[in-house]
Design an enzyme around this catalytic site. Structure first.
Site, PDB file in Angstrom:
ATOM      1  N   MET A   1       5.708  76.714  -2.121  1.00  0.00           N
ATOM      2  CA  MET A   1       5.279  75.683  -1.189  1.00  0.00           C
ATOM      3  C   MET A   1       6.222  74.493  -1.255  1.00  0.00           C
ATOM      4  O   MET A   1       6.752  74.176  -2.313  1.00  0.00           O
ATOM      5  CB  MET A   1       3.857  75.240  -1.555  1.00  0.00           C
TER       6      MET A   1
ATOM      7  N   ASP B   1      11.397  71.882  -2.299  1.00  0.00           N
ATOM      8  CA  ASP B   1      12.237  71.703  -3.485  1.00  0.00           C
ATOM      9  C   ASP B   1      13.383  72.716  -3.475  1.00  0.00           C
ATOM     10  O   ASP B   1      13.176  73.904  -3.266  1.00  0.00           O
ATOM     11  CB  ASP B   1      11.393  71.870  -4.745  1.00  0.00           C
TER      12      ASP B   1
END
Length: 349
Positions: free
Chosen positions: A285, A288
């Site tokens: 999710m 990053d």
């Protein structure tokens, strides 16, 4: 808006009540029922067909691992494990990830956590995310289908850097266990995971793999044919000392809410003077790793970037964000990523 139905499974009546109350604070979730053990849970999953199950790891009669395997075999459903912060709890949680659990939540103070409300936001967020997960992957029989030949890189100092989050432990197991013992590159990894669980993950991967895998420590030499996993709760950087790669591991500020963070690792590698990075972004999710890829390509234009395909991700967020940079060289199904690494990296003689 139609709410997603959740089945809460825990042998403690107190925990069932607390977790149910927390989940019901979400505008998109509703607890449809609770179960006190694995046998009860399996029967209710079959009858009620919930959208998500929260499943305690340690229960009588039928523990969380056995229950998870039965659910995935008989009626595949997104499952979020709840685990105590013990060594045994961490080991079982990592095992659960390999059997198809979407994610896990660490209870803050043991099996019966009186302060469970301290992580209320985390519980709600993870259960909400589980409703969007590509959980059907656990029933899919995959095999290597990539027949391409990849030209090896010409470099004495290749380094593989991998970032992953939700669904990552299972993806990492698929990749790392396929690497040969004579891989002429170190592999450094950031997996979003709390303290304690990363050590269990490293130990499991080490047992299953040809290469050596460890939870990295500050000052470790980053050497060929070895895999280094960032510890939960600390940032992991690679620096250069006397022409050797060395780990810098310390507690720092979270970056975009993450510690360890993929961007921190990637950006540290971008500062190395002489290396050929291969950056891999796996399921997870958020975004990053995307900023780190930009820095890698800026400082080392020959950087090879690989993302996991949408079809094989539990959650497509991180790979999608990386691909939006326009700097990704290969988008590959999970089962084919190790093949690229093996072909691209020279072998030790």
């Amino acid at each position: 808006m139609n709410k997603k139905n959740v089945l809460v499974v825990d042998d403690s009546a107190f925990m069932r009540k607390m977790i149910s109350d927390i989940i019901n604070t979400s505008s998109s979730l509703a607890v449809i029922d609770t179960a006190r053990n694995g046998q009860d849970a399996l029967a209710k999953v079959k009858k009620l067909k919930p959208d998500v199950v929260t499943l305690d790891v340690e229960m009588p009669l039928m523990d969380g691992i056995s229950t998870l395997r039965a659910v995935m075999r008989e009626i595949p459903t997104p499952v979020v494990m709840l685990s105590s912060l013990t060594k045994s709890g961490a080991d079982k949680t990592i095992e659960a990830m390999s059997y198809g659990a979407v994610d896990f939540i660490a209870k803050p103070s043991g099996s019966i956590s009186l302060n469970i409300k301290d992580i209320e936001a985390k519980i709600v967020k993870k259960v909400e995310h589980a409703t969007q997960a590509n959980y059907h992957l656990v029933t899919k029989q995959t095999q290597k289908v990539d027949k391409n030949t990849y030209k090896p890189i010409i470099s004495n100092r290749p380094i593989v850097a991998i970032g992953s989050s939700t669904g990552g432990p299972r993806a990492l197991q698929q990749i790392i266990t396929q690497l040969p013992t004579n891989l002429k590159a170190p592999v450094v990894i950031v997996q979003h995971m709390p303290k304690g669980f990363t050590k269990s993950l490293a130990e499991r991967l080490d047992k299953l793999s040809n290469v050596s895998v460890k939870e990295v420590e500050d000052g470790d030499l980053i050497e060929q044919s070895n895999v280094y996993l960032a510890p939960g709760g600390k940032q992991f950087k690679v620096k250069e000392v006397n022409h050797q790669f060395v780990a810098e591991v310390k507690q720092d500020l979270p970056v975009n809410g993450h510690q360890p963070a993929v961007d921190v690792l990637f950006e540290s590698i971008s500062e190395l003077s002489d290396c050929h990075p291969i950056a891999v972004v796996l399921t997870g999710m958020g975004s990053d790793g995307a900023k780190g890829i930009i820095q890698l390509k800026k400082k080392h234009p020959r950087t090879i970037t690989i993302t996991q395909s949408k079809d094989t991700c539990v959650v497509y967020g991180m790979p999608q964000s990386a691909e939006k940079t326009g700097l990704v060289d290969y988008v590959k199904d999970l089962e084919n990523i190790s093949e690229i690494l093996v072909q691209k990296i020279p072998k030790k003689r």
